[in-house]
Design an enzyme around this catalytic site. Sequence first.
Site, PDB file in Angstrom:
ATOM      1  N   ASN A  36       0.831  -1.198   0.000  1.00 50.40           N
ATOM      2  CA  ASN A  36       0.000   0.000   0.000  1.00 50.40           C
ATOM      3  C   ASN A  36       0.869   1.253   0.000  1.00 50.40           C
ATOM      4  O   ASN A  36       2.091   1.184   0.061  1.00 50.40           O
ATOM      5  CB  ASN A  36      -0.988  -0.017   1.171  1.00 50.40           C
ATOM      6  CG  ASN A  36      -0.306   0.051   2.522  1.00 50.40           C
ATOM      7  OD1 ASN A  36       0.805   0.558   2.666  1.00 50.40           O
ATOM      8  ND2 ASN A  36      -0.980  -0.465   3.529  1.00 50.40           N
ATOM      9  N   ILE A  37       0.236   2.397  -0.060  1.00 48.05           N
ATOM     10  CA  ILE A  37       0.953   3.661  -0.177  1.00 48.05           C
ATOM     11  C   ILE A  37       1.933   3.870   0.977  1.00 48.05           C
ATOM     12  O   ILE A  37       3.006   4.430   0.804  1.00 48.05           O
ATOM     13  CB  ILE A  37      -0.033   4.849  -0.299  1.00 48.05           C
ATOM     14  CG1 ILE A  37       0.707   6.114  -0.743  1.00 48.05           C
ATOM     15  CG2 ILE A  37      -0.808   5.056   0.995  1.00 48.05           C
ATOM     16  CD1 ILE A  37      -0.211   7.246  -1.153  1.00 48.05           C
ATOM     17  N   CYS A  99      -7.254  -1.304  -7.291  1.00 54.99           N
ATOM     18  CA  CYS A  99      -6.692  -1.778  -6.032  1.00 54.99           C
ATOM     19  C   CYS A  99      -7.747  -1.571  -4.960  1.00 54.99           C
ATOM     20  O   CYS A  99      -8.800  -0.989  -5.215  1.00 54.99           O
ATOM     21  CB  CYS A  99      -5.373  -1.092  -5.685  1.00 54.99           C
ATOM     22  SG  CYS A  99      -5.503   0.577  -5.073  1.00 54.99           S
ATOM     23  N   TRP A 103      -6.490   4.564  -4.998  1.00 52.55           N
ATOM     24  CA  TRP A 103      -5.858   5.869  -5.114  1.00 52.55           C
ATOM     25  C   TRP A 103      -4.351   5.863  -5.104  1.00 52.55           C
ATOM     26  O   TRP A 103      -3.746   6.870  -5.395  1.00 52.55           O
ATOM     27  CB  TRP A 103      -6.383   6.848  -4.068  1.00 52.55           C
ATOM     28  CG  TRP A 103      -6.595   6.305  -2.693  1.00 52.55           C
ATOM     29  CD1 TRP A 103      -7.714   5.683  -2.238  1.00 52.55           C
ATOM     30  CD2 TRP A 103      -5.692   6.343  -1.586  1.00 52.55           C
ATOM     31  NE1 TRP A 103      -7.565   5.323  -0.926  1.00 52.55           N
ATOM     32  CE2 TRP A 103      -6.333   5.721  -0.492  1.00 52.55           C
ATOM     33  CE3 TRP A 103      -4.405   6.841  -1.407  1.00 52.55           C
ATOM     34  CZ2 TRP A 103      -5.729   5.594   0.741  1.00 52.55           C
ATOM     35  CZ3 TRP A 103      -3.820   6.710  -0.167  1.00 52.55           C
ATOM     36  CH2 TRP A 103      -4.490   6.091   0.881  1.00 52.55           C
TER      37      TRP A 103
END
Length: 122
Positions: A36-37, A99, A103
């Site tokens: 993830n980010i 996803c 974003w």
Amino acid sequence: FHYGFILSDLSTCPGYGYENTNYYRGASINFYGIGNIHAVRDSYQKVCALCLSPNTSNIQWMQLVENTNWPSMTRLILSASWQTAFHVHYNRLPVLLHCSHGWDRTSQVAALSQLLLDPHYR
């Protein structure tokens, strides 16, 4: 129509998840396991700190870089981007990028795929 689905994780938390291929004839789902980010950002920050550190050991450089997990993160993002561009260009298939949140990984893979597909940038 054939559909190619490129998804970056297996998240099936309430409100997230992935498309049901029963609704899309000939569709396939590919999971790429991109972090993830927060995971990508943490790896990036670690490799930046390593590069800027005057005390970094040249002897252990490769192992130290690998320990940041940055090479793995970039490999997964580039792999998903290449697969997306390949299916669009060579197989002439539409691709849905998705996803769990939509974003971070989605935009990374979409942007890199567009760069790979645009002859101006090749």
